[in-house]
Design an enzyme around this catalytic site. Structure first.
Site, mmCIF file in Angstrom:
data_model
loop_
_atom_site.group_PDB
_atom_site.id
_atom_site.type_symbol
_atom_site.label_atom_id
_atom_site.label_comp_id
_atom_site.label_asym_id
_atom_site.label_seq_id
_atom_site.Cartn_x
_atom_site.Cartn_y
_atom_site.Cartn_z
ATOM 1 C CD GLU A 103 -1.313 -2.373 2.116
ATOM 2 O OE1 GLU A 103 -1.893 -2.824 2.717
ATOM 3 O OE2 GLU A 103 -0.007 -2.660 1.876
ATOM 4 C CB CYS A 147 -0.624 -0.078 5.465
ATOM 5 S SG CYS A 147 0.821 -1.035 4.938
ATOM 6 C CB ALA A 165 5.585 -36.881 -9.638
ATOM 7 N NE ARG A 184 12.830 -28.775 -6.362
ATOM 8 C CZ ARG A 184 13.751 -29.120 -7.044
ATOM 9 N NH1 ARG A 184 14.665 -28.584 -7.734
ATOM 10 N NH2 ARG A 184 13.910 -30.724 -7.177
ATOM 11 C CB THR A 208 15.929 -38.688 -2.068
ATOM 12 O OG1 THR A 208 14.564 -39.110 -1.901
ATOM 13 C CG2 THR A 208 15.638 -37.677 -3.283
ATOM 14 C CG LEU A 254 17.753 -30.911 -3.438
ATOM 15 C CD1 LEU A 254 17.992 -31.269 -1.935
ATOM 16 C CD2 LEU A 254 16.415 -31.615 -3.743
ATOM 17 N NE ARG A 304 17.419 -27.426 -12.334
ATOM 18 C CZ ARG A 304 17.462 -27.863 -11.421
ATOM 19 N NH1 ARG A 304 17.807 -27.653 -10.076
ATOM 20 N NH2 ARG A 304 16.626 -29.063 -11.448
ATOM 21 N N GLY A 322 12.273 -39.075 -0.111
ATOM 22 C CA GLY A 322 11.753 -40.162 -0.492
ATOM 23 C C GLY A 322 10.332 -40.564 0.023
ATOM 24 C CG LEU A 334 11.499 -37.467 4.688
ATOM 25 C CD1 LEU A 334 12.316 -37.684 6.112
ATOM 26 C CD2 LEU A 334 12.496 -36.427 3.955
#
Length: 387
Positions: free
Chosen positions: A55, A88, A158, A188, A200, A208, A211, A303, A306
């Protein structure tokens, strides 16, 4: 002004908020626009921590007092406390604005509604709830942090249509398509930390990092390794040797060996050795340490063991589940979640406030994790951590 016009200008405020995606922690991402005579004349989005709020930046961008009849659109209820940059609500009142349109209320229960009250008392018209669901969804991490003062622990998986994460051979590349994988990098970039298990790291040797469009950004990279198995081999994983190694934190237990701890620290890698009666890292201790370090959210990417332990311990707060139109139909293929033994459907773990998105033929289901009152667990599956 019509509801359609209110939504149009709020959409622009949302775009501005998304433009500072992941850069404002521990503060929320907020966008603001000033509209005069049906046209946007100034815009603002939250600066990095310690900088002005959306604001105030929109008012500064205007450069002069808004015209009579001007409207401020903002994705979150204006703050009403001094903080480091001033309330604000004070800036809005001082500017002479007489109408403010807001998306979502302040999630802080100590402040929610107070900004509206301050503005209305000063004679400012306040319209609330415009694209509220979209505006609220923008700040999942902030909302969790401000309400509970602990990090949001989220997981990404996934899977195939039958919930498998790999073939019986271990092959898993790629289950989901490029668009889905690009969206993973989008999330990410939002989270201050990314976490994976030891297996993993040993199997995939991941970077990690986030990108996107030629840009690479490195969050805190957590490796859960209760026995420090990732340090044994001479060929160390890239997260311990690359240019971002000072952003890597190995989360371990006293059972891992002080020599390996010393080796990691000499390489510039951080180590959190958390109290634990077993070789399994305590998620409760991990939460506590993250809170101390003001790390407001961690995105777990595997993985399977975990992620299953996170659920078993009732520590997973949010789930991102990408699903591809593939069917393995093999009982020996690897499932992403295991270790629970519900006897009734009502004892299942569920999601609330569910969102759906499509990425080509893949779909993403995400939402807050809700645990049943009674959760049956197969304790034998968690005697050892395999990451």
């Amino acid at each position: 002004m019509s509801a359609v016009e209110h939504e149009r200008f709020m959409q622009r405020a949302l775009e501005l908020a998304r433009g500072v995606w992941g850069t404002t922690h521990p503060n929320p991402m907020v966008g603001a626009v000033i509209v005069e005579d049906g046209k946007i004349v100034a815009e603002g989005a939250t600066a990095p921590d310690g900088g002005p709020h959306a604001e105030r930046l929109a008012l500064l961008a205007r450069g002069k007092p808004p015209r009579p009849g001007a409207t401020l659109y903002v994705t979150m209820e204006p703050c009403s406390t001094e903080g480091r940059t001033g309330a604000c609500t004070d800036a809005i009142i001082a500017s002479g604005l007489k109408r403010v349109v807001v998306g979502a209320a302040d999630p802080n229960p100590d402040h929610a509604g107070r900004g509206y009250e301050v503005l209305r008392t000063a004679g400012v018209e306040v319209i609330t709830g415009v694209l509220e669901r979209e505006c609220s969804d923008l700040n999942l991490i902030f909302e969790h942090w401000i309400r509970r003062r602990t990090p949001l622990l989220a997981a990404k998986a996934a899977v195939t249509l039958d919930g498998k994460v790999a073939c019986r051979t271990g092959d898993s590349q790629w289950i989901t398509n490029e668009d889905s994988r690009a969206n993973v990098h989008h999330w990410r970039r939002l989270f201050p930390g990314i976490a994976v298990g030891a297996m993993t790291v040993l199997k995939d040797n991941p970077r990690l990092t986030a990108r996107r469009e030629g840009d690479e950004w490195c969050p805190w990279r957590f490796v859960f390794d209760g026995l420090l198995r990732t340090v044994v081999d001479k060929n160390l994983p890239r997260v311990y040797t690359d240019e971002h190694r000072e952003r890597t934190i190995v989360v371990t237990t006293p059972h891992g060996g002080l020599g390996y701890v010393r080796k990691l620290r000499e390489m510039g890698v951080k180590v959190w050795c958390l109290d634990s009666a077993t070789q399994r890292v305590s998620f409760a201790e991990f939460r506590r340490r993250c809170a101390e370090e003001k790390i407001t959210g961690v995105y777990f990417e595997g993985g399977a063991q975990l992620l299953s332990e996170l659920v078993r311990d009732r520590e997973l707060d949010y789930l991102f589940l990408y699903r591809a139109p593939l069917l393995l139909a093999d009982e020996k293929a690897k499932s992403i979640f295991s270790g629970l033994r519900p006897e009734r459907v009502k004892d299942a773990v569920r999601l609330r406030d569910v969102r759906h998105e499509n990425f080509g033929e893949d779909d993403l289901t995400r939402g807050h994790v809700v645990y049943p009152e009674k959760m049956m667990v197969d304790e034998t599956m968690f005697s050892l951590r395999s990451g």
